[in-house]
Design a protein around this motif. Sequence first.
Motif, PDB file in Angstrom:
ATOM      1  N   UNK A  90      -6.290 -14.024  12.152  1.00  0.00           N
ATOM      2  CA  UNK A  90      -5.248 -13.207  12.769  1.00  0.00           C
ATOM      3  C   UNK A  90      -5.783 -12.565  14.038  1.00  0.00           C
ATOM      4  N   UNK A  91      -4.928 -12.479  15.030  1.00  0.00           N
ATOM      5  CA  UNK A  91      -5.186 -11.696  16.218  1.00  0.00           C
ATOM      6  C   UNK A  91      -4.000 -10.777  16.434  1.00  0.00           C
ATOM      7  N   UNK A  92      -4.232  -9.472  16.458  1.00  0.00           N
ATOM      8  CA  UNK A  92      -3.148  -8.490  16.519  1.00  0.00           C
ATOM      9  C   UNK A  92      -3.335  -7.579  17.722  1.00  0.00           C
ATOM     10  N   UNK A  93      -2.287  -7.406  18.502  1.00  0.00           N
ATOM     11  CA  UNK A  93      -2.308  -6.536  19.667  1.00  0.00           C
ATOM     12  C   UNK A  93      -1.066  -5.657  19.636  1.00  0.00           C
ATOM     13  N   UNK A  94      -1.266  -4.342  19.745  1.00  0.00           N
ATOM     14  CA  UNK A  94      -0.153  -3.394  19.799  1.00  0.00           C
ATOM     15  C   UNK A  94       0.784  -3.567  18.597  1.00  0.00           C
ATOM     16  N   UNK A  95       0.194  -3.688  17.413  1.00  0.00           N
ATOM     17  CA  UNK A  95       0.964  -3.861  16.173  1.00  0.00           C
ATOM     18  C   UNK A  95       0.790  -2.640  15.271  1.00  0.00           C
ATOM     19  N   UNK A  96       1.781  -2.385  14.429  1.00  0.00           N
ATOM     20  CA  UNK A  96       1.721  -1.335  13.423  1.00  0.00           C
ATOM     21  C   UNK A  96       1.636  -1.982  12.050  1.00  0.00           C
ATOM     22  N   UNK A  97       0.567  -1.668  11.292  1.00  0.00           N
ATOM     23  CA  UNK A  97       0.388  -2.189   9.941  1.00  0.00           C
ATOM     24  C   UNK A  97       0.625  -1.063   8.945  1.00  0.00           C
ATOM     25  N   UNK A  98       1.517  -1.309   7.979  1.00  0.00           N
ATOM     26  CA  UNK A  98       1.900  -0.298   7.004  1.00  0.00           C
ATOM     27  C   UNK A  98       1.817  -0.919   5.618  1.00  0.00           C
ATOM     28  N   UNK A  99       1.190  -0.208   4.669  1.00  0.00           N
ATOM     29  CA  UNK A  99       1.066  -0.735   3.311  1.00  0.00           C
ATOM     30  C   UNK A  99       0.866   0.397   2.327  1.00  0.00           C
ATOM     31  N   UNK A 100       1.248   0.141   1.067  1.00  0.00           N
ATOM     32  CA  UNK A 100       1.044   1.131   0.018  1.00  0.00           C
ATOM     33  C   UNK A 100      -0.370   1.175  -0.495  1.00  0.00           C
ATOM     34  N   UNK A 101      -1.142   0.070  -0.329  1.00  0.00           N
ATOM     35  CA  UNK A 101      -2.515   0.015  -0.818  1.00  0.00           C
ATOM     36  C   UNK A 101      -3.508  -0.313   0.286  1.00  0.00           C
ATOM     37  N   UNK A 102      -3.404  -1.533   0.833  1.00  0.00           N
ATOM     38  CA  UNK A 102      -4.400  -2.018   1.794  1.00  0.00           C
ATOM     39  C   UNK A 102      -3.692  -2.649   2.983  1.00  0.00           C
ATOM     40  N   UNK A 103      -4.143  -2.331   4.190  1.00  0.00           N
ATOM     41  CA  UNK A 103      -3.519  -2.920   5.372  1.00  0.00           C
ATOM     42  C   UNK A 103      -3.788  -4.425   5.448  1.00  0.00           C
ATOM     43  N   UNK A 104      -5.063  -4.829   5.322  1.00  0.00           N
ATOM     44  CA  UNK A 104      -5.414  -6.249   5.327  1.00  0.00           C
ATOM     45  C   UNK A 104      -6.241  -6.558   4.091  1.00  0.00           C
ATOM     46  N   UNK A 105      -5.714  -7.418   3.228  1.00  0.00           N
ATOM     47  CA  UNK A 105      -6.426  -7.934   2.061  1.00  0.00           C
ATOM     48  C   UNK A 105      -6.865  -9.349   2.406  1.00  0.00           C
ATOM     49  N   UNK A 106      -8.184  -9.582   2.424  1.00  0.00           N
ATOM     50  CA  UNK A 106      -8.707 -10.869   2.862  1.00  0.00           C
ATOM     51  C   UNK A 106      -9.485 -11.531   1.734  1.00  0.00           C
ATOM     52  N   UNK A 107      -8.946 -12.617   1.198  1.00  0.00           N
ATOM     53  CA  UNK A 107      -9.628 -13.425   0.189  1.00  0.00           C
ATOM     54  C   UNK A 107     -10.044 -14.738   0.825  1.00  0.00           C
ATOM     55  N   UNK A 108     -11.275 -14.824   1.244  1.00  0.00           N
ATOM     56  CA  UNK A 108     -11.735 -16.041   1.889  1.00  0.00           C
ATOM     57  C   UNK A 108     -12.393 -15.734   3.217  1.00  0.00           C
ATOM     58  N   UNK A 109     -13.076 -16.723   3.784  1.00  0.00           N
ATOM     59  CA  UNK A 109     -13.898 -16.503   4.986  1.00  0.00           C
ATOM     60  C   UNK A 109     -13.090 -16.539   6.279  1.00  0.00           C
TER      61      UNK A 109
END
Length: 254
Positions: free
Chosen positions: A194-213
């Motif tokens: 992912x490449x994110x610019x000028x974005x809003x991330x909203x979550x109840x637990x985790x903004x980014x959950x990454x399973x894998x390399x």
Amino acid sequence: MSDSPTDSNRQWVRIDEEVPRWGLVNRPLTTRRSREIVVGPDGNDDDPGTEDEPLATIQEAFNRLPIFVQHDTTIRVRPGSYTDEGPAIHTGPIVQKAQCTLRLVGDVEEPERVDVRSGINSTYQGKQLHYTIRGIAFDGLSQFAGPVDLRDCVFSGNGDAAISGKNGHVFAKRCRIGSSEDRYAIWSTLMESYGLVDCDLIAGEVAIKANGPGTHRLAANCTIDAPTAFDADSGSIITYGDALYVGGQRYTPD
């Protein structure tokens, strides 16, 4: 192969593809010219998809696209609420010639005016900047393979995640991703990036959950509203502005 190959206005090969909920879809093999398909809340999926006679669903617009897109193609979605798309819109496998573009376009000034109450499941092979989604509010995106370029979109989430996928490559600019009702704003698996610019991330637990390399890059002007910013496997690398996170933990040199 029922169509004549000598008729330049018709395809000489068509592909039967099974699409969940929509059943068997009969798609042409390749484009013959540039085209624009119009979708509107007052449309009809039996119509040709023109300005005067728009389609009713984005799904039908994708159903009419071939597997090989070799000319500039635009699906233009008018403002309104779209409630007949089913749980997710399926793009089908799409292979794009390098010199042309495939655009799904709504209202870039007010994306929530194009209220698609469904997710979109995308499989695409081509250049990232040549497959763009702009100015549309979805429940979510699943990028199962290949790249996509998102601009001025809203992904409100489905309770688990607003954006997810496997082996996808997502670039997003000026997008709102997730809500407090979602566990994750982004849920990455396998080799997602992912490449994110000028974005809003909203979550109840985790903004980014990454399973894998995977590798995820957030510009410093992105905002995070979640109890935990990153929860990642040891092989995942996340950069947020000048900060580096390895396995979800901020890296500080010895």
